[in-house]
Design a protein around this motif. Sequence first.
Motif, PDB file in Angstrom:
ATOM      1  N   UNK A 213       0.834  -1.205   0.000  1.00  0.00           N
ATOM      2  CA  UNK A 213       0.000   0.000   0.000  1.00  0.00           C
ATOM      3  C   UNK A 213       0.869   1.256   0.000  1.00  0.00           C
ATOM      4  N   UNK A 214       1.929   1.264   0.800  1.00  0.00           N
ATOM      5  CA  UNK A 214       2.826   2.416   0.851  1.00  0.00           C
ATOM      6  C   UNK A 214       3.507   2.646  -0.496  1.00  0.00           C
ATOM      7  N   UNK A 215       3.889   1.569  -1.167  1.00  0.00           N
ATOM      8  CA  UNK A 215       4.502   1.689  -2.486  1.00  0.00           C
ATOM      9  C   UNK A 215       3.526   2.306  -3.485  1.00  0.00           C
ATOM     10  N   UNK A 216       2.277   1.841  -3.446  1.00  0.00           N
ATOM     11  CA  UNK A 216       1.262   2.378  -4.354  1.00  0.00           C
ATOM     12  C   UNK A 216       0.968   3.843  -4.054  1.00  0.00           C
ATOM     13  N   UNK A 217       1.001   4.218  -2.770  1.00  0.00           N
ATOM     14  CA  UNK A 217       0.787   5.622  -2.401  1.00  0.00           C
ATOM     15  C   UNK A 217       1.932   6.494  -2.893  1.00  0.00           C
ATOM     16  N   UNK A 218       3.158   5.974  -2.827  1.00  0.00           N
ATOM     17  CA  UNK A 218       4.305   6.712  -3.366  1.00  0.00           C
ATOM     18  C   UNK A 218       4.119   6.963  -4.856  1.00  0.00           C
ATOM     19  N   UNK A 219       3.714   5.924  -5.575  1.00  0.00           N
ATOM     20  CA  UNK A 219       3.500   6.053  -7.013  1.00  0.00           C
ATOM     21  C   UNK A 219       2.413   7.085  -7.298  1.00  0.00           C
ATOM     22  N   UNK A 220       1.309   7.008  -6.558  1.00  0.00           N
ATOM     23  CA  UNK A 220       0.206   7.938  -6.765  1.00  0.00           C
ATOM     24  C   UNK A 220       0.629   9.371  -6.467  1.00  0.00           C
ATOM     25  N   UNK A 221       1.373   9.564  -5.381  1.00  0.00           N
ATOM     26  CA  UNK A 221       1.811  10.906  -5.004  1.00  0.00           C
ATOM     27  C   UNK A 221       2.722  11.517  -6.063  1.00  0.00           C
ATOM     28  N   UNK A 222       3.598  10.688  -6.625  1.00  0.00           N
ATOM     29  CA  UNK A 222       4.545  11.183  -7.636  1.00  0.00           C
ATOM     30  C   UNK A 222       3.853  11.411  -8.978  1.00  0.00           C
ATOM     31  N   UNK A 223       3.013  10.468  -9.391  1.00  0.00           N
ATOM     32  CA  UNK A 223       2.382  10.559 -10.701  1.00  0.00           C
ATOM     33  C   UNK A 223       1.208  11.537 -10.732  1.00  0.00           C
ATOM     34  N   UNK A 224       0.404  11.556  -9.663  1.00  0.00           N
ATOM     35  CA  UNK A 224      -0.815  12.352  -9.672  1.00  0.00           C
ATOM     36  C   UNK A 224      -0.674  13.696  -8.964  1.00  0.00           C
TER      37      UNK A 224
END
Length: 280
Positions: A213-224
């Motif tokens: 979940x933390x990895x996906x949140x990192x991706x979302x924060x960077x991309x979105x």
Amino acid sequence: MFNIIKSDIYRLFKGKAIYIAMLFLAIMLGASLYELAPGYIGVSGNFLQDETYFESENPEGDAATVQMDSISETRKKLKAYPYALDKGIAASNANLYYFFIVVVAIIISTDLSKSTVKNTISSAVSRRKYYFSKLICCLLVCTAVILINNYGVYFINILVNGKSFSSSLGAMTKVTLYQLPLMYGIISLLVCISAVVRKNAAFNGYSIPLLLVCQLLFIAAIKLLRVKSSLIQYEYQTALSMLARNPASEYVIKCTLLGIIYIVIFNLIGYYSFKQAEIK
């Protein structure tokens, strides 16, 4: 305190769960050593990392893997492109997170889910002594697992793949020391979660998907959200990977400080939550 730690270690190795976890870890490491490529449990082995690392160390690796029909053929092809496989496997040490969950679940979470903790605290053992005994026991067992994992990989890799796929013993020791503070911080987080929720099912429910979940949140924060992509280097899996690749001294210091901050904050939250909790 010593008696509590001794009792927990005895109980840990009396059950089957720890041996199942060890077997699963051994299978993963064995596959990585034979396939000449580290295996990951997570979003991706190259999770927003410096993709030039494995390309520079093993430039034909990806193409060879795609072109070969079997693992044995792939292995033969990759043998022509040696690199420090042991450090590559150490870079995937975020996999040990799931082993840490098993250790914390057995040592502290199970006790908090049952009435055994009430019997222990009602005797001559204070909550402070109980909590930090459990924490120290988790750290000792997990440290042993980390050392066995890293040095076991180092020596077995030399036997299986030869010195051309091996780094030096000193290099593996440096990687181990660089990674320990962050790993201790994550172990402290797991102990904190256990102390806060105090139910084994809830602990497993929160801790198992947490890394993903933390990895996906990192991706979302960077991309979105357009958060600085440089922050990804402090995500747990990415940080352990970068610490295994001859990192700059400044980066090692920052990761060490981050690990210490994790240790202090999570244990303060965990201890005071446990101290104020109503034990039933």
